[in-house]
Design an enzyme around this catalytic site. Sequence first.
Site, PDB file in Angstrom:
ATOM      1  N   ASP A  31       0.231   9.904  -8.961  1.00  0.00           N
ATOM      2  CA  ASP A  31       0.974  10.171 -10.029  1.00  0.00           C
ATOM      3  C   ASP A  31       0.924  11.661 -10.569  1.00  0.00           C
ATOM      4  OD1 ASP A  31       1.421   7.359 -10.355  1.00  0.00           O
ATOM      5  OD2 ASP A  31      -0.151   7.227 -11.372  1.00  0.00           O
TER       6      ASP A  31
ATOM      7  N   ARG B 217       6.891  -1.911 -14.339  1.00  0.00           N
ATOM      8  CA  ARG B 217       6.078  -2.428 -13.205  1.00  0.00           C
ATOM      9  C   ARG B 217       4.945  -3.318 -13.740  1.00  0.00           C
ATOM     10  NH1 ARG B 217       6.623  -3.560  -7.573  1.00  0.00           N
ATOM     11  NH2 ARG B 217       4.532  -3.781  -6.945  1.00  0.00           N
TER      12      ARG B 217
ATOM     13  N   LYS C 109      -2.542   4.846 -19.915  1.00  0.00           N
ATOM     14  CA  LYS C 109      -1.377   3.805 -19.947  1.00  0.00           C
ATOM     15  C   LYS C 109      -1.572   2.614 -18.960  1.00  0.00           C
ATOM     16  CE  LYS C 109       2.420   4.926 -16.993  1.00  0.00           C
ATOM     17  NZ  LYS C 109       2.528   3.968 -16.026  1.00  0.00           N
ATOM     18  N   ASN C 110      -2.106   3.144 -17.722  1.00  0.00           N
ATOM     19  CA  ASN C 110      -2.199   1.984 -16.772  1.00  0.00           C
ATOM     20  C   ASN C 110      -3.504   0.898 -17.129  1.00  0.00           C
ATOM     21  OD1 ASN C 110       0.099   2.767 -15.820  1.00  0.00           O
ATOM     22  ND2 ASN C 110      -0.873   3.896 -14.259  1.00  0.00           N
TER      23      ASN C 110
ATOM     24  N   ILE D  24       1.344   7.012  -0.932  1.00  0.00           N
ATOM     25  CA  ILE D  24       1.362   5.807  -1.648  1.00  0.00           C
ATOM     26  C   ILE D  24       2.637   5.338  -1.536  1.00  0.00           C
ATOM     27  CG2 ILE D  24       0.610   4.714  -3.652  1.00  0.00           C
ATOM     28  CD1 ILE D  24      -1.903   5.785  -2.022  1.00  0.00           C
TER      29      ILE D  24
ATOM     30  N   ARG E  10       9.015  -1.296  -4.070  1.00  0.00           N
ATOM     31  CA  ARG E  10       7.901  -1.609  -4.872  1.00  0.00           C
ATOM     32  C   ARG E  10       7.838  -3.076  -4.665  1.00  0.00           C
ATOM     33  NH1 ARG E  10       6.589   1.817 -10.137  1.00  0.00           N
ATOM     34  NH2 ARG E  10       4.344   1.083  -9.667  1.00  0.00           N
TER      35      ARG E  10
ATOM     36  N   CYS F 111      12.310   1.125  -7.684  1.00  0.00           N
ATOM     37  CA  CYS F 111      12.400   2.085  -8.737  1.00  0.00           C
ATOM     38  C   CYS F 111      12.575   3.362  -7.995  1.00  0.00           C
ATOM     39  CB  CYS F 111      11.418   1.987  -9.621  1.00  0.00           C
ATOM     40  SG  CYS F 111       9.800   2.550  -9.056  1.00  0.00           S
TER      41      CYS F 111
ATOM     42  N   ARG G  97       8.114   7.027 -21.545  1.00  0.00           N
ATOM     43  CA  ARG G  97       7.851   5.806 -21.098  1.00  0.00           C
ATOM     44  C   ARG G  97       6.171   5.781 -21.148  1.00  0.00           C
ATOM     45  NH1 ARG G  97      10.400   3.174 -16.045  1.00  0.00           N
ATOM     46  NH2 ARG G  97       8.476   1.913 -16.653  1.00  0.00           N
TER      47      ARG G  97
HETATM   48  N1  EPU Z   1       2.707  -2.392  -2.331  1.00  0.00           N
HETATM   49  C1  EPU Z   1       3.084  -3.611  -1.688  1.00  0.00           C
HETATM   50  N2  EPU Z   1       3.361  -4.981  -1.958  1.00  0.00           N
HETATM   51  C2  EPU Z   1       2.429  -5.094  -3.098  1.00  0.00           C
HETATM   52  C3  EPU Z   1       1.959  -4.365  -3.952  1.00  0.00           C
HETATM   53  C4  EPU Z   1       1.996  -2.914  -3.459  1.00  0.00           C
HETATM   54  O1  EPU Z   1       3.609  -3.390  -0.463  1.00  0.00           O
HETATM   55  O2  EPU Z   1       2.679  -6.442  -3.321  1.00  0.00           O
HETATM   56  C5  EPU Z   1       2.584  -1.329  -1.848  1.00  0.00           C
HETATM   57  C6  EPU Z   1       3.447  -0.386  -2.825  1.00  0.00           C
HETATM   58  O3  EPU Z   1       4.829  -0.219  -2.407  1.00  0.00           O
HETATM   59  C7  EPU Z   1       2.851   0.875  -2.703  1.00  0.00           C
HETATM   60  C8  EPU Z   1       1.247   0.742  -2.489  1.00  0.00           C
HETATM   61  O4  EPU Z   1       1.279  -0.500  -2.045  1.00  0.00           O
HETATM   62  O5  EPU Z   1       3.388   1.665  -1.610  1.00  0.00           O
HETATM   63  C9  EPU Z   1       0.196   0.713  -3.781  1.00  0.00           C
HETATM   64  O6  EPU Z   1       1.009   0.100  -4.869  1.00  0.00           O
HETATM   65  P1  EPU Z   1       0.100  -0.373  -6.026  1.00  0.00           P
HETATM   66  O7  EPU Z   1       0.213  -1.702  -5.869  1.00  0.00           O
HETATM   67  O8  EPU Z   1      -1.277   0.328  -5.794  1.00  0.00           O
HETATM   68  O9  EPU Z   1       0.658   0.448  -7.094  1.00  0.00           O
HETATM   69  P2  EPU Z   1       1.432  -0.433  -8.502  1.00  0.00           P
HETATM   70  O10 EPU Z   1       0.331  -1.278  -8.815  1.00  0.00           O
HETATM   71  O11 EPU Z   1       2.636  -0.833  -8.528  1.00  0.00           O
HETATM   72  C10 EPU Z   1       0.045   1.294  -9.949  1.00  0.00           C
HETATM   73  C11 EPU Z   1       0.331   2.349 -10.991  1.00  0.00           C
HETATM   74  C12 EPU Z   1       1.243   3.534 -10.740  1.00  0.00           C
HETATM   75  C13 EPU Z   1       0.400   4.310  -9.784  1.00  0.00           C
HETATM   76  C14 EPU Z   1      -0.049   3.345  -8.425  1.00  0.00           C
HETATM   77  C15 EPU Z   1      -1.070   3.879  -7.264  1.00  0.00           C
HETATM   78  C16 EPU Z   1       0.546   0.686 -13.051  1.00  0.00           C
HETATM   79  C17 EPU Z   1       1.463  -0.236 -14.023  1.00  0.00           C
HETATM   80  N3  EPU Z   1       1.242   1.404 -12.245  1.00  0.00           N
HETATM   81  O12 EPU Z   1       1.250   0.975  -9.438  1.00  0.00           O
HETATM   82  O13 EPU Z   1       1.736   4.107 -11.677  1.00  0.00           O
HETATM   83  O14 EPU Z   1       1.092   5.204  -9.224  1.00  0.00           O
HETATM   84  O15 EPU Z   1      -0.946   2.141  -9.075  1.00  0.00           O
HETATM   85  O16 EPU Z   1      -2.211   4.470  -8.105  1.00  0.00           O
HETATM   86  O17 EPU Z   1      -0.584   0.828 -13.225  1.00  0.00           O
HETATM   87  C18 EPU Z   1       2.475   5.764 -12.917  1.00  0.00           C
HETATM   88  O18 EPU Z   1       1.958   5.732 -13.889  1.00  0.00           O
HETATM   89  O19 EPU Z   1       3.598   6.854 -12.955  1.00  0.00           O
HETATM   90  C19 EPU Z   1       2.664   4.838 -11.740  1.00  0.00           C
HETATM   91  C20 EPU Z   1       3.745   4.726 -10.962  1.00  0.00           C
END
Ligand code: EPU
Length: 436
Positions: free
Chosen positions: A305, A93, A22-23, A327, A122, A117, A397
């Site tokens: 995840d 997201r 997915k990601n 995380i 986030r 969420c 989803r």
């Molecule tokens: N964070 C910030 N500011 C930012 C970006 C992130 O504070 O601008 C914080 C987040 O709040 C979190 C941490 O940094 O506490 C890590 O967030 P990250 O940006 O790595 O996560 P993401 O890109 O929002 C993706 C996956 C998630 C997965 C995470 C961690 C996608 C679409 N989503 O989210 O997938 O949990 O990386 O590996 O790629 C899922 O598939 O269920 C899912 C939530």
Amino acid sequence: MGRVVVQGGIPLRGAVGVSGSKNSALAILVAAALAESESVLENVPLHTDVRVLCAILRELGVSVTIDSQRRVHVNGAGLRTAVAPYDLVRRLRGSFYVAGLLLARLGQAEVPLPGGCAIGSRPVDFHLRGFQQLGAQVQVEHGYMKAVAPHLTGTRIYINRASVGTTVNLLLAASLAQGTTVLENAAKEPEIVDLSIYLNAMGARVRGAGTDVIRIDGVRRLRGAPYTIIPDRIEAGTFMMAAAITGGEVELQQVVPEHLRAPIVKLSEAGVQVTEGDSHLRVAAPTRLRAVDVETAVYPGFPTDLQQPFVALMGLAEGTSVVRETIFDARFGYVDELRRMGADIKVERDTAIVRGIPRYTGAPVQVTDLRAGAALMLAGLAAEGETELSGVEHLERGYEGFVAKLRTLGAQIQELPSTAGDDWSDAGRMLTPGVE
Ligand code: EPU
């Protein structure tokens, strides 16, 4: 499908194929629109998140079609609109990746902020700071990020936390920027490597993906390329745990075992027998597992995840396990629902203390997010009696054909008509394989 009833207590047996990641798919679909010629993408999981993202791309003028062999054709030649629609963007997201796309291709982007969420706040501050460092003027107004950048210019960017989404967005933007961008403290997840390999197939110059430091030499244009998305390691891990919680024996096909090192180690410590092939895994579990402790971490650590399904599994293990979430700040919301099934779990800030009980008892439970749904489904598969899950659209989803796949392994799951309006039904109709 809004509600299902799961008959517990049936060990899962047989073989199941794992869908594409997915990601990875979310990032690669957006990356495909960087080119003004066609990419044909294989192994794209056609669940709701992907369908909604495809609908967003089409609103922006990108051509996205799915052929009868479930391949997704993407061509960014028609990309004209720099404003992304709130109604669709708010649903997932990953849709914020269109910000990087729009800045790179059109020099401007108006994209709604994704908001919080069910798993915690986030923010996208790292994304915005990264765009600014590439030379964009960025403002947040009326719920939208509004960014303008006639020319993105490569630079050195230190990402505060190794954020997956920030790394994706900056890879997209920097691929067409002038000069070299160096991303320090970049995310190392396999999905980042997958995206980078695809970008390079399109003519980008990305080096170092999979390490802390990624160098991107900007190019003037990218061309469409054929690509096959990697298997979904989280879906694979979820099925491993589903097999384990039911004391079953399951072969997972189309997996990359190296992407699952931490979950394999933890499941083995708990007493699950895992046999690895080149692209398959066999999982066999005793009737009762041992409790083990886990701390989530960025890759190659234990994935956040899989935290929820792992807690469901530990809920039935012998002993007490301590699971720490590092995380996201609110990813234990589903624990109250597990408690309704008898679980003995105490949550203190970022830590769940899970005292194993011999069995869950079936109950009506509410799914509030994707991986919470996985945890509750697993608990239901192992429970005594029937478990009714509401909010199953959350599972749809991000898991392609989850219920159907579980059924091929022997699970007895009955679909019930939805009681409330199904917010996702339109998205399901947006792109139908063989039709669009
Ligand atoms: N964070 C910030 N500011 C930012 C970006 C992130 O504070 O601008 C914080 C987040 O709040 C979190 C941490 O940094 O506490 C890590 O967030 P990250 O940006 O790595 O996560 P993401 O890109 O929002 C993706 C996956 C998630 C997965 C995470 C961690 C996608 C679409 N989503 O989210 O997938 O949990 O990386 O590996 O790629 C899922 O598939 O269920 C899912 C939530």
